[in-house]
Scaffold this motif. Sequence first.
Motif, mmCIF file in Angstrom:
data_model
loop_
_atom_site.group_PDB
_atom_site.id
_atom_site.type_symbol
_atom_site.label_atom_id
_atom_site.label_comp_id
_atom_site.label_asym_id
_atom_site.label_seq_id
_atom_site.Cartn_x
_atom_site.Cartn_y
_atom_site.Cartn_z
ATOM 1 N N ASP A 5 -12.805 -94.907 9.504
ATOM 2 C CA ASP A 5 -13.260 -94.310 8.256
ATOM 3 C C ASP A 5 -12.087 -93.542 7.620
ATOM 4 O O ASP A 5 -11.391 -92.780 8.290
ATOM 5 C CB ASP A 5 -14.430 -93.366 8.546
ATOM 6 C CG ASP A 5 -15.047 -92.837 7.268
ATOM 7 O OD1 ASP A 5 -14.880 -93.496 6.223
ATOM 8 O OD2 ASP A 5 -15.693 -91.771 7.322
ATOM 9 N N PRO A 6 -11.802 -93.736 6.344
ATOM 10 C CA PRO A 6 -10.699 -93.030 5.688
ATOM 11 C C PRO A 6 -10.856 -91.515 5.751
ATOM 12 O O PRO A 6 -9.864 -90.793 5.841
ATOM 13 C CB PRO A 6 -10.739 -93.505 4.242
ATOM 14 C CG PRO A 6 -11.488 -94.774 4.252
ATOM 15 C CD PRO A 6 -12.396 -94.734 5.430
ATOM 16 N N LYS A 7 -12.100 -91.030 5.765
ATOM 17 C CA LYS A 7 -12.317 -89.574 5.896
ATOM 18 C C LYS A 7 -11.834 -89.101 7.254
ATOM 19 O O LYS A 7 -11.210 -88.041 7.362
ATOM 20 C CB LYS A 7 -13.792 -89.225 5.727
ATOM 21 C CG LYS A 7 -14.304 -89.326 4.328
ATOM 22 C CD LYS A 7 -15.768 -88.905 4.295
ATOM 23 C CE LYS A 7 -16.342 -89.060 2.920
ATOM 24 N NZ LYS A 7 -17.771 -88.697 2.883
ATOM 25 N N GLU A 8 -12.105 -89.913 8.281
ATOM 26 C CA GLU A 8 -11.670 -89.562 9.633
ATOM 27 C C GLU A 8 -10.139 -89.528 9.715
ATOM 28 O O GLU A 8 -9.560 -88.644 10.335
ATOM 29 C CB GLU A 8 -12.218 -90.573 10.665
ATOM 30 C CG GLU A 8 -13.690 -90.439 10.943
ATOM 31 C CD GLU A 8 -13.997 -89.180 11.728
ATOM 32 O OE1 GLU A 8 -13.223 -88.827 12.640
ATOM 33 O OE2 GLU A 8 -15.011 -88.539 11.413
ATOM 34 N N LYS A 10 -8.093 -88.860 7.284
ATOM 35 C CA LYS A 10 -7.622 -87.676 6.582
ATOM 36 C C LYS A 10 -7.815 -86.432 7.432
ATOM 37 O O LYS A 10 -6.913 -85.595 7.543
ATOM 38 C CB LYS A 10 -8.352 -87.497 5.243
ATOM 39 C CG LYS A 10 -7.855 -86.236 4.527
ATOM 40 C CD LYS A 10 -8.328 -86.143 3.156
ATOM 41 C CE LYS A 10 -7.849 -84.954 2.408
ATOM 42 N NZ LYS A 10 -7.279 -83.851 3.078
ATOM 43 N N ILE A 11 -9.005 -86.324 8.065
ATOM 44 C CA ILE A 11 -9.274 -85.151 8.908
ATOM 45 C C ILE A 11 -8.310 -85.134 10.086
ATOM 46 O O ILE A 11 -7.729 -84.089 10.417
ATOM 47 C CB ILE A 11 -10.746 -85.155 9.408
ATOM 48 C CG1 ILE A 11 -11.690 -84.932 8.215
ATOM 49 C CG2 ILE A 11 -10.969 -84.112 10.481
ATOM 50 C CD1 ILE A 11 -13.150 -85.168 8.533
ATOM 51 N N SER A 13 -5.293 -86.468 10.233
ATOM 52 C CA SER A 13 -3.935 -86.133 9.765
ATOM 53 C C SER A 13 -3.814 -84.643 9.483
ATOM 54 O O SER A 13 -2.781 -84.025 9.763
ATOM 55 C CB SER A 13 -3.577 -86.950 8.532
ATOM 56 O OG SER A 13 -4.401 -86.580 7.457
ATOM 57 N N ASP A 14 -4.879 -84.036 8.950
ATOM 58 C CA ASP A 14 -4.850 -82.589 8.716
ATOM 59 C C ASP A 14 -4.750 -81.835 10.034
ATOM 60 O O ASP A 14 -4.011 -80.852 10.150
ATOM 61 C CB ASP A 14 -6.105 -82.142 7.960
ATOM 62 C CG ASP A 14 -6.121 -82.619 6.511
ATOM 63 O OD1 ASP A 14 -5.028 -82.964 6.003
ATOM 64 O OD2 ASP A 14 -7.206 -82.625 5.897
ATOM 65 N N ARG A 37 -13.298 -83.497 19.364
ATOM 66 C CA ARG A 37 -13.671 -84.743 18.682
ATOM 67 C C ARG A 37 -13.548 -85.917 19.628
ATOM 68 O O ARG A 37 -14.389 -86.825 19.609
ATOM 69 C CB ARG A 37 -12.772 -84.970 17.459
ATOM 70 C CG ARG A 37 -13.290 -84.273 16.257
ATOM 71 C CD ARG A 37 -12.449 -84.714 15.055
ATOM 72 N NE ARG A 37 -12.837 -83.894 13.945
ATOM 73 C CZ ARG A 37 -13.631 -84.307 12.977
ATOM 74 N NH1 ARG A 37 -14.080 -85.519 12.942
ATOM 75 N NH2 ARG A 37 -13.972 -83.487 12.019
#
Length: 181
Positions: A5-8, A10-11, A13-14, A37
């Motif tokens: 998931d692209p949200k995953e 991003k999270i 990478s943050d 996680r």
Amino acid sequence: MSQIDPKEIKILSDILALVLEEQQGQSITALEAIKARARRDGMTGGALKNLFQPLAPDIDRLTAARKATEGAELRTLENTIHTLRIQLHDRGEILNRMEHNLRIVRNNNENLKSQLHVLQNAHAEATHRLGMKMMDSNYPRLMIIFVAVMAGLLAGIAGTQLFHLFYAAFHPVTDNARYLY
């Protein structure tokens, strides 16, 4: 697990950015979040590694592309070097010709200077001879002028005497002394 998931991403990478943060508290908290996680999703370290590999570009493909690019750049640089060497060789030949021509011009210049010096000496000598010749020619002119003046004086005296002789012959002179007393 093939699709992420692209949200995953991003999270994740943050969180990784926070792990690398210089402040101790934030990086420890970020590590704990990653561990939590991973436990929640049932992910191991190898699975996490496999998760990142599709995201990373193929190293062999990049290496081959980089080698091809470097090979093309190398050929371009070799061609440029070859062209520059040819230009350098040509410019060297031109420089040698110019130096040869400069030597010839300098030799001609020296020859012309020596000829000029010889001609200046010849001119000075000719000027001196001309002056001497003029001095020598002035002496006879002065002598001729002196003789002409003397001849003119003698002719004038003789003419005056002749005039008085004829004048006395045609006009008799009377003795006026007898009238005085």
